[in-house]
Design a protein around this motif. Structure first.
Motif, PDB file in Angstrom:
ATOM      1  N   ALA A   1       0.829   4.145  -2.827  1.00  0.00           N
ATOM      2  CA  ALA A   1       0.571   5.546  -2.480  1.00  0.00           C
ATOM      3  C   ALA A   1       1.684   6.449  -3.009  1.00  0.00           C
ATOM      4  N   ARG A   2       2.935   6.036  -2.868  1.00  0.00           N
ATOM      5  CA  ARG A   2       4.058   6.857  -3.332  1.00  0.00           C
ATOM      6  C   ARG A   2       4.049   7.010  -4.842  1.00  0.00           C
TER       7      ARG A   2
ATOM      8  N   ALA B   1       0.836  -1.209   0.000  1.00  0.00           N
ATOM      9  CA  ALA B   1       0.000   0.000   0.000  1.00  0.00           C
ATOM     10  C   ALA B   1       0.868   1.256   0.000  1.00  0.00           C
ATOM     11  N   ASP B   2       1.994   1.216   0.720  1.00  0.00           N
ATOM     12  CA  ASP B   2       2.897   2.366   0.758  1.00  0.00           C
ATOM     13  C   ASP B   2       3.494   2.633  -0.622  1.00  0.00           C
TER      14      ASP B   2
ATOM     15  N   SER C   1       1.342   6.778  -6.745  1.00  0.00           N
ATOM     16  CA  SER C   1       0.160   7.586  -7.070  1.00  0.00           C
ATOM     17  C   SER C   1       0.425   9.070  -6.838  1.00  0.00           C
ATOM     18  N   ARG C   2       1.267   9.403  -5.845  1.00  0.00           N
ATOM     19  CA  ARG C   2       1.608  10.803  -5.592  1.00  0.00           C
ATOM     20  C   ARG C   2       2.674  11.319  -6.542  1.00  0.00           C
TER      21      ARG C   2
END
Length: 739
Positions: free
Chosen positions: A303-304, A299-300, A306-307
């Protein structure tokens, strides 16, 4: 039916003339009617006045004949409908009356004579009769005009036909030329301005058409070239699309796209890896396929990416397929747009085999390091055991011992033998335990070992499934028997209440991937499978069972060297050992041994010769080369006790110098392999250079692999494994010196 232009023009002209004439006649009729009405009124007034004047005298004189004559003259006028002449008393003197007296214009006037009324006259004019006359005149005019119109039509058509034929022919010729693509001006002049203008316009149009046609042809060529380029590009695009679609579908990695945590695209490899079709994967939450312990890391990374913190990131995690089978996975994640919205492109690889290979590699490196350490320990330990065994042998031979002291020495020898076995296990761990190899039938070795084991465990049923035609193997029989007995004993300990031990042999082929996994060569192998029905081995300790000193037994009941030495022995034989087990379902050990199809040269050590109970003595000179002072001392004492002359050297430099000086007197060299400075191989080469027929007996606490085998192949006389006893040494020396 086609219509003629001249006829059409003539008819059109005639129609125009008729219409114009009709309009004129209509207007003329209306005008004439009004004029006739007015003229009729004027005539009525004129007639009544003239009648009154003409009848003044006849009425005064009552001349009826004259009255009748005057009245008749007026009554004969066509428009007069009636005429009445009355006297002063109102009596009719003359009465003229015609039929159809409707729509009359009446006039009445008194007849005066010298200002005295002597009578009256009344006249009636018929409007219809007058208009009928007017109409007769109009129809006559219309007939005349119709005749004129017909004449005009005929003459016009004839003249038009004559006048239009040439220009029309020229016009048709010009149009025909233009139609055939002859756009250049090529015609005769026409004297009719209108047609000349038309033809000029046609010429201009032809030039414009020619110019535009050329431009169109140029554009058409460019368009065709562009279409061809587009077609080539489209075909290339389709080919590229098909190629990349094929690459994506047939890629070795699973490729899928995640949007809002759900799969919105996946290739065939993804479906195979996750064990489900596209319909089943659409509704699956991706994180349900990731092991709970690795969800946070995955998930991390999501998220990274996606950012936009990184173009792509890689993460390793344990995953499940839809059937809940776990595997090691590596995800390469990058950000893309899918249907206009951000999505995550994932490349998924099953790295279970790589992880397993890495674990095996790490285990092999660990075993190699531990084996090196164990080999050094075993070497030094064997030196100590050799010194102990030598001293015990000297005491037995030279000393006068009572039975109690002899019993003590026998117990010391028993301990030395136990230590030698432990040292052998350490050397096996160091992949150096292949003392004496020979080509043998693996089925026979298995039967011999299992017969010995079967006598001790009657409660275990032994099932043999030994394949027919199983290839031969080149092994150290005692070492392979040690491996088999270790595995039999482990199986027996896993089945304290009894069970079944199944033994199976078969010929197999090791492929490239298996060769990498097991770190062995590709080719034919004999597979020995040993299966028990015991408690099995837990998953978390399966990777450690071949580690040295690892044991699950109680303190004092195991050294933890059994499987470790088995691992080293199998590796030393060019083979491998593996295990498959589930808790509660027993365990299966797999032994892989290279198959041989023909006899191979054996490296036979003299240490294998059986010792004799009687000592064999000699008088020759022996040079002992060893870096251990205790070994030089005990060696000197033992050989001197056997009658030999002894020279010693603590390193290679001293040994070569001493041999070069005393070569005529030295009959045999006892050479330790591991020495500081010059190695055993270098010393042997130097001695061979001094005397090509030199006899060298190799002595070492290590096993006879590697350098020992090379020296034996180059002319070494034999090999003696430490520790050794006095009887074996005396026997071997006589064999070598008498050869």
């Amino acid at each position: 039916m086609q219509r003629s232009l001249s006829r059409e023009l003539a008819i059109s002209l005639a129609a125009l003339v008729i219409v114009v004439a009709g309009v004129i006649i209509a207007f003329n009729y209306l005008y004439s009617s009004r004029q006739a009405q007015h003229s009729l009124e004027l005539n009525a007034d004129e007639y009544i006045v003239r009648l009154a004047d003409s009848l003044e005298l006849p009425v005064w004189t009552l001349d009826t004949e004259a009255i009748d004559k005057v009245a008749t003259s007026y009554a004969l006028i066509r428009s007069v409908a009636f005429l009445h002449v009355l006297d002063e008393d109102g009596q009719a003197l003359v009465n003229h009356q015609q039929t159809g007296t409707a729509n009359l214009l009446r006039r009445k006037r008194n007849i005066l004579h010298q200002g005295q009324v002597i009578g009256s006259v009344e006249i009636g004019l018929s409007v219809g009769l007058f208009l009928a006359e007017v109409r007769r005149q109009m129809w006559f005019s219309l007939l005349v005009m119709l005749f004129v119109v017909l004449a005009v039509i005929f003459c016009t058509g004839f003249l038009l036909r004559i006048q239009l034929k040439k220009p029309l022919t020229e016009l048709l010729k010009t149009v025909d030329l233009i139609a055939r693509g002859a756009y250049q001006k090529n015609r005769s002049r026409i004297n009719i301005a209108e047609f000349e203008e038309i033809l000029n316009r046609f010429d201009f149009m032809a030039l414009e058409v020619s110019s535009r046609e050329q431009r169109l042809q140029h554009l058409n060529r460019e368009l065709q070239a562009e279409i061809a380029e587009h077609k080539v590009a489209e075909e290339a695009l389709l080919e590229s699309e098909a190629k990349y679609r094929h690459l994506v579908e047939k890629a070795g990695s699973a490729i899928f796209i995640l949007q809002d945590g759900l799969l919105c695209f996946q290739n065939e490899k993804t479906e195979k890896m996750l064990g489900a079709g596209p319909a089943a994967l659409v509704a699956v939450d991706f994180f349900k396929l990731v092991d709970r312990e690795d969800c946070a890391a995955v998930a991390d990374v999501f998220a990274r990416v996606s950012r936009g913190e990184s173009g792509s990131l890689t993460v390793q995690a344990k995953m499940y397929n839809v059937e809940h089978d776990i595997f090691d996975a590596e995800l390469d994640v990058s950000l893309i747009l899918w249907d206009g919205r951000p999505a995550l492109l994932n490349f998924l690889r099953n790295i279970s085999r790589e992880k397993s290979t890495e674990r095996l590699r790490q285990h092999a490196q660990k075993m190699e390091a531990i084996g090196t350490l164990a080999g050094g320990v075993a070497h030094d330990f064997n030196n100590l055991l050799t010194a102990m065994a030598g001293n015990v042998s000297l005491l037995k031979v030279n000393g006068r011992l009572d039975e109690r002291d002899l019993e003590r020495l026998n117990r010391i020898e028993s301990c030395i033998q136990s230590g030698a076995k432990l040292s052998g296990q350490l050397l096996g761990l160091a992949r150096g335990g292949k003392y004496e190899t020979e080509i043998c039938n693996p089925n026979l070795l298995i039967r011999q070992a299992v017969e010995l084991f079967g006598r001790t465990r009657k409660d275990i049923e032994i099932c043999l499934e030994l394949g027919c035609g199983v290839a031969a193997v080149e092994v150290d029989k005692s070492q392979l028997e040690q491996v088999l007995l270790n595995l039999y004993l482990n199986a027996a300990q896993a089945m304290p209440g009894g069970g079944t031990l199944s033994l199976k042999t078969e010929n197999i082929e090791i492929n490239d991937q298996q060769a990498v996994d097991f770190e062995i060569s590709v080719g034919p192998y004999v597979l020995i499978s040993i299966t028990d029905t015991g408690s099995g081995i837990a998953k978390h300790i399966q990777s450690r069972i071949f580690d040295p000193f690892f044991t699950t037994k109680e303190m004092g009941r195991g050294t933890g060297l059994g499987l470790a030495s088995a691992y080293g022995i199998m590796k030393n034989h060019g083979g491998a050992i593996d295990v498959s087990s589930e808790p509660g379902c027993g365990a299966t050990f797999f032994l892989y041994l290279p198959a041989v199809s023909q006899l191979v040269r054996e490296v036979v050590s003299s240490a294998g010769a059986s010792g004799a109970d009687l000592l064999q003595r000699g008088r020759e000179t022996v040079l002992i080369v060893d870096d251990e002072e205790i070994m030089l001392e005990i060696g000197r004492e033992i050989l001197e006790s056997l009658g030999y002359q002894v020279l010693t050297a603590e390193n290679g430099v001293v040994a070569t110098a001493l041999y070069e000086r005393e070569r005529e007197n030295i009959d045999l060299v006892m050479l330790d392999i591991v020495l500081p400075g010059m190695s055993g191989g270098e010393i042997f080469a130097a001695l061979k250079k001094i005397n090509p027929t030199v006899k060298v007996l190799l002595v070492s606490g290590y096993s006879p692999g590697g350098e020992v085998a090379e020296i034996l192949a180059e002319g070494g006389c034999g090999f003696l494994q430490k520790p050794f006893d006095l009887f074996k040494l005396s026997q071997l020396l006589r064999e070598l010196l008498l050869d």
